[in-house]
Design an enzyme around this catalytic site. Sequence first.
Site, PDB file in Angstrom:
ATOM      1  N   ASP A 204      41.553 -16.265  38.914  1.00 20.21           N
ATOM      2  CA  ASP A 204      42.924 -16.210  39.408  1.00 20.21           C
ATOM      3  C   ASP A 204      43.375 -14.768  39.639  1.00 20.21           C
ATOM      4  OD1 ASP A 204      45.471 -17.984  39.624  1.00 20.21           O
ATOM      5  OD2 ASP A 204      46.125 -16.250  38.461  1.00 20.21           O
ATOM      6  N   GLU A 255      39.905 -15.355  43.618  1.00 19.07           N
ATOM      7  CA  GLU A 255      41.126 -15.507  44.423  1.00 19.07           C
ATOM      8  C   GLU A 255      41.605 -14.104  44.757  1.00 19.07           C
ATOM      9  OE1 GLU A 255      45.684 -17.175  44.414  1.00 19.07           O
ATOM     10  OE2 GLU A 255      44.883 -16.118  42.704  1.00 19.07           O
TER      11      GLU A 255
HETATM   12  C1  NOJ Z   1      47.460 -17.904  41.737  1.00 12.69           C
HETATM   13  C2  NOJ Z   1      47.510 -19.366  41.415  1.00 12.69           C
HETATM   14  O1  NOJ Z   1      46.781 -20.081  42.386  1.00 12.69           O
HETATM   15  C3  NOJ Z   1      48.973 -19.738  41.373  1.00 12.69           C
HETATM   16  O2  NOJ Z   1      49.170 -21.116  41.312  1.00 12.69           O
HETATM   17  C4  NOJ Z   1      49.604 -19.024  40.207  1.00 12.69           C
HETATM   18  O3  NOJ Z   1      51.007 -19.277  40.205  1.00 12.69           O
HETATM   19  C5  NOJ Z   1      49.373 -17.515  40.280  1.00 12.69           C
HETATM   20  N1  NOJ Z   1      48.041 -17.153  40.657  1.00 12.69           N
HETATM   21  C6  NOJ Z   1      49.661 -16.885  38.944  1.00 12.69           C
HETATM   22  O4  NOJ Z   1      48.674 -17.252  38.027  1.00 12.69           O
END
Ligand code: NOJ
Length: 524
Positions: A204, A255
């Site tokens: 993440d 991500e």
């Molecule tokens: C990316 C995640 O996909 C999202 O859902 C989340 O709110 C943020 N990162 C913070 O962790």
Amino acid sequence: MSLKDSQWWRDAVIYQVYPRSYADANGDGVGDIAGIRARLGHLRDLGVDAIWMSPWYPSPMADAGYDVADFRDIDPAFGTLTEAEALIEEAHAAGIRMIVDIVPNHISSEHPWFKAALASPDAPERDYFWFRPGRGDTGEQMPTDWRGEFGGTTWTRTPDGSWYLHLFTPEQPDLNWDHPDVRAEFESILRFWFDRGVDGIRIDSAALLLKDPALPEVLEDSPHPFHDLDGVHEVYRAWRRVSDSYGEDRALIGEVWMPEVERFANYLRPDELHAAFNFDFLGCAWDPRLMRDCVDRTLHAHAAVGAPATWVLSNHDVTRHVTRYGREDTTFSFDNNLDGTPVDLELGTRRARAAALLSLSLPGATYIYQGEELGLWENENIPPEEFQDPMWGRRGHSRDGCRVPMPWTGDEAPFGFTTATPWLPQPAEWKDRTAQAQTGDPNSMLELYRSAIALRRTESLAEFSWLDLDPSVLAFCRGRNFGCVVNMSGAPIALPAHQSVLLTSGPLDGDRLPPDTAVWLRLS
Ligand code: NOJ
């Protein structure tokens, strides 16, 4: 693809399960592991290679589980660690790999580390976070004016007068990745899950981990104080050493939201992450020239570092693409709020069908977000008082519309998702979109996905090259004679010479391909 294939992550079809919304077995209106196990057959029949499980750890759910209080357990709302282990085993038995979601940038304010840090200014755990004195005579002003990733400010003051940093909500304090204990802890968490047999880790907010300790403001011509700092690569090199110690069949998937493709590709160098989500593709307009540029940009950037491209149309953070593609402006960006603008769902669905054939035949791995195989659209009719997403109060946009529980069976809500009231309301019109209603209907989205994924397995999708057709058409060849043509023009077009039609996203018009339709061909 067999489980033995060590580089499966190069061309896998990976299905994102959003556990709150997949299937509820214990009747509390929230999805759970028992529900996923009961409906694993759906994923086996769909033919996916892997599941990416959004966070399922103990969490106060300030950000739907992206605020983790314990990375080595399961939230009771979802089940137990024993059930999670059973799911991993059952998925493997069904030929499906498992990817878990790790959130290294921040943890929950309920995590023991943060509780200890708050309890005393002298606690060693303070150094695991970004505690700083405020500016101004009495320290009453925040240490910086940084804007948060959800909008709003990024510092919260504690009773002892100091401030702590949170790039997301105050319930998600940022970790200090300059501290060796933080690094060691996450490497140990990776091992915990690899030891339980998981095949990959989704990372993440992967580009945000490091912060400039001088805390400069964000200025246009200066290096960004917390986005994509060079030192972050050292973290992923260390993680790669951990994953490699389990074998090259364990994958790290980042991500990474990054407009500059070269900087993005840095995360995919051979000793770093295996793959990263293609948000450039996700945000791209339904436009042949822009799409073609995006595909070229993607393939070029990945080839430079020897990493596989990925193709992503939707996820739990963005407006579902049936809705996006049915709008006049078909792009996606958090800075361009299109909520409530007119949507033609029929057009959006037609394009989503074509996009499925596109994303499943480009070179690389394809991600499917739970429900996209059913053709679900964004629920834009959730009453604001039912919103649970913390982004809503900060950016005036809620991500809940794409997180609505799955419709499985029956003619009315909750469509077999639960026996209780689902945690978010499902549109009544989804009665035609249930897995049950679509199964066996050759014209359904579900059968299109099943056929496409099955064909993708049997076709040898080799070398990619563009076919030179009309510029308003996206057409390419894989290997000697597999062709994909997507008509993004407003008019029917003639098909290129071919031996046979393998699959179409919609009916052909004689030998012509109607607008917003895609076809897979055996070329002559
Ligand atoms: C990316 C995640 O996909 C999202 O859902 C989340 O709110 C943020 N990162 C913070 O962790």
